[in-house]
Design a protein around this motif. Structure first.
Motif, mmCIF file in Angstrom:
data_model
loop_
_atom_site.group_PDB
_atom_site.id
_atom_site.type_symbol
_atom_site.label_atom_id
_atom_site.label_comp_id
_atom_site.label_asym_id
_atom_site.label_seq_id
_atom_site.Cartn_x
_atom_site.Cartn_y
_atom_site.Cartn_z
ATOM 1 N N SER A 199 0.851 -1.197 0.000
ATOM 2 C CA SER A 199 0.000 0.000 0.000
ATOM 3 C C SER A 199 0.881 1.239 0.000
ATOM 4 O O SER A 199 2.108 1.155 0.127
ATOM 5 C CB SER A 199 -0.900 -0.002 1.239
ATOM 6 O OG SER A 199 -0.118 0.202 2.408
ATOM 7 N N SER A 200 0.266 2.415 -0.120
ATOM 8 C CA SER A 200 1.022 3.667 -0.150
ATOM 9 C C SER A 200 1.748 3.911 1.170
ATOM 10 O O SER A 200 2.766 4.613 1.205
ATOM 11 C CB SER A 200 0.083 4.841 -0.450
ATOM 12 O OG SER A 200 -0.976 4.867 0.494
ATOM 13 N N THR A 397 -0.640 11.581 -7.253
ATOM 14 C CA THR A 397 -0.542 10.160 -6.931
ATOM 15 C C THR A 397 -1.544 9.320 -7.718
ATOM 16 O O THR A 397 -1.351 8.116 -7.882
ATOM 17 C CB THR A 397 -0.768 9.919 -5.421
ATOM 18 O OG1 THR A 397 -2.036 10.474 -5.050
ATOM 19 C CG2 THR A 397 0.334 10.571 -4.603
ATOM 20 N N PRO A 402 1.562 2.659 -10.445
ATOM 21 C CA PRO A 402 2.356 2.215 -9.294
ATOM 22 C C PRO A 402 3.780 1.846 -9.692
ATOM 23 O O PRO A 402 4.084 1.697 -10.870
ATOM 24 C CB PRO A 402 1.583 0.977 -8.813
ATOM 25 C CG PRO A 402 0.991 0.410 -10.074
ATOM 26 C CD PRO A 402 0.653 1.600 -10.934
ATOM 27 N N ARG A 449 2.185 0.795 -4.404
ATOM 28 C CA ARG A 449 1.276 1.882 -4.790
ATOM 29 C C ARG A 449 1.726 3.210 -4.189
ATOM 30 O O ARG A 449 2.374 3.247 -3.144
ATOM 31 C CB ARG A 449 -0.155 1.569 -4.322
ATOM 32 C CG ARG A 449 -0.741 0.339 -5.014
ATOM 33 C CD ARG A 449 -2.108 0.011 -4.463
ATOM 34 N NE ARG A 449 -2.678 -1.183 -5.118
ATOM 35 C CZ ARG A 449 -3.766 -1.800 -4.710
ATOM 36 N NH1 ARG A 449 -4.408 -1.356 -3.654
ATOM 37 N NH2 ARG A 449 -4.193 -2.863 -5.365
ATOM 38 N N LEU A 450 1.348 4.286 -4.859
ATOM 39 C CA LEU A 450 1.716 5.636 -4.367
ATOM 40 C C LEU A 450 0.651 6.150 -3.407
ATOM 41 O O LEU A 450 -0.516 5.825 -3.542
ATOM 42 C CB LEU A 450 1.852 6.588 -5.542
ATOM 43 C CG LEU A 450 3.001 6.276 -6.524
ATOM 44 C CD1 LEU A 450 3.002 7.289 -7.656
ATOM 45 C CD2 LEU A 450 4.330 6.321 -5.818
#
Length: 450
Positions: A199-200, A397, A402, A449-450
């Protein structure tokens, strides 16, 4: 069924060509190569493995830099033909020792002999290396593997010190050693392809391991082999075995599911996790397995993108190797898509960076960071400054990422599945063949992910 089979080099040269039914127009190989080379699609940079041009279905795989292709005019199962191509490539490698343009050209008589036995009038017959031995009479002309670039996971074991000899992955199953003798040895490779999504904030969202135990035997007489795995190995996610602790201090290895080669006997597998088999000739998968139990990912990836002005942004990429310092990952590639209106990018590597390259792919609007190797326990950082053709609108974002990572780590496996011992039935008191057990981990889908 199959109209044509051919093998093309990366330049599009014909190396092998066989027309079985005469129903596909001439020039199909050139049509295929031009379509693959100049493939232009909004969502894909490379041509898919299956496509149709003017009523002709082209199915292909790329192995060791070569295109293995079949054409057909009828509606055939693509999975069947893709599997057939992979098996033809594997059988060819079994017989030639090395799969390359040079080895195919030097052994074209042997290759056509193999093809005539594997496919008859467009219908597959057999792809078993052992069965084909009865029908193949040409001896392979061996190619010097030292001049070849390392290809595939097995070649990684030829690098560095205390590795297996170079002949480990370049021996033919039919050729003898110089002097007419055959070296008695067997190779077992535990190859794992891992998929992780971060995850971000750095938490693991999904994680999965697809593994296989590959075996290649050069033992005369096909003796019985006993392959022992972890004693605390558990199949399925239920049962009290999930609470066992292994002697090495980690938790038990829990596989979601697995399947075995037809030659494997499972009589004692439930008792002591031992596989008994008589290995066929050539390379084959003893066991395939899948694992979704939580495991420690080999890399932690952190990605950040922030606005640095009306039409500028800054990107920070950080990689941390979470494995032992005596293990080294190699051929690492990190890619990150950026907003479609990005004009250019400048990069700033960390001080003293060696063996690292960066690039901005304008066509696909993507940053690329290549690292030759990463030693366990180390951390690497890349900073990039983006210049936009317009002011950024909305959340950056959502328009970037990603981050995707590819790598290979020899002598490391994330699942902790181990071969405890490899026992070979003795023909005599002096019989003591060489045994090689090797591990490699590769990225299948490693995304942050961002």
């Amino acid at each position: 069924m199959i109209s044509q089979f051919f093998v093309l080099s990366q330049r599009g040269d014909h190396i092998v060509f066989r027309d079985y039914r005469g129903e596909v127009p001439k020039g199909s190989a050139e049509i295929f190569f031009r379509k693959v080379k100049f493939w232009n699609d909004d969502e894909a940079e490379e041509a898919p493995p299956v496509f149709n041009v003017d009523g002709v279905n082209y199915i292909h795989v790329k192995v060791a830099g070569l295109f293995f292709v079949v054409t057909t005019m009828v509606n055939v199962s693509p999975s069947l033909l893709l599997e057939l191509l992979q098996r033809i490539a594997r059988v060819t490698k079994d017989y030639l020792g090395v799969l390359s343009e040079d080895s195919l050209r030097k052994n074209f008589i042997l290759v056509y002999e193999l093809l005539d036995e594997v496919i008859d009038f467009g219908y597959p017959q057999t792809t078993s290396t052992e069965v084909l031995k009865s029908y193949i009479f040409n001896e392979p002309i061996m190619v010097d593997a030292g001049r070849l670039p390392p290809l595939g996971p097995a070649a990684m074991f030829m690098q560095g010190t205390k590795r297996m000899p170079g002949t480990a992955v370049t021996k033919s199953v039919v050729a003898n050693e110089p002097g007419g003798k055959k070296r008695e040895e067997i190779f077992v490779d535990i190859i794992e392809r891992i998929s992780v999504t971060f995850s971000s904030s750095g938490y693991i969202l999904t994680s999965e391991i697809d593994g296989t135990i590959q075996m290649k035997s050069y033992l005369t007489g096909n003796p019985e082999i006993r392959l022992a795995l972890n004693e605390d190995l558990s199949i399925g996610r239920t049962g009290s075995s999930s609470y066992y602790r292994s002697s090495s201090g980690g938790g038990a290895v829990i596989l979601d599911d697995c399947n075995f080669h037809e030659s494997v006997h499972l009589d004692s597998f439930d008792i002591d996790r031992t596989l008994t088999l008589i290995p066929p000739d050539g390379e084959f998968a003893v066991m395939n397995y899948r694992m979704t139990q939580e495991f420690k990912p080999p890399f932690r990836v952190t990605a950040l993108i922030e606005e640095a002005g009306p039409s500028r942004a800054e990107v920070l990429l950080k990689i941390r190797a979470d494995f032992s310092a005596n293990v080294t990952a190699n051929t690492i590639t990190v890619q990150m898509p950026v907003p479609s209106y990005t004009m250019r990018a400048s990069f700033e590597l960390e001080a003293g960076a060696v063996g690292q390259t960066t690039d901005f792919k304008e066509g696909s609007r993507r940053l690329e960071w290549n690292l030759k190797k990463i030693v366990g326990g180390s951390e690497h950082t890349l900073r990039a400054k983006l210049t936009f053709s317009q002011e950024s609108h909305g959340n950056l974002t959502k328009e970037a990422g990603p981050v995707n990572m590819n790598f290979t780590i020899p002598m490391y496996n994330a699942s902790k599945l181990q071969v405890r011992y490899l026992q070979i039935a003795k023909k005599s008191k002096t019989y003591n063949p060489y045994r090689w057990v090797r591990y490699v981990t590769q990225a299948n889908s490693y995304v942050a992910r961002l």
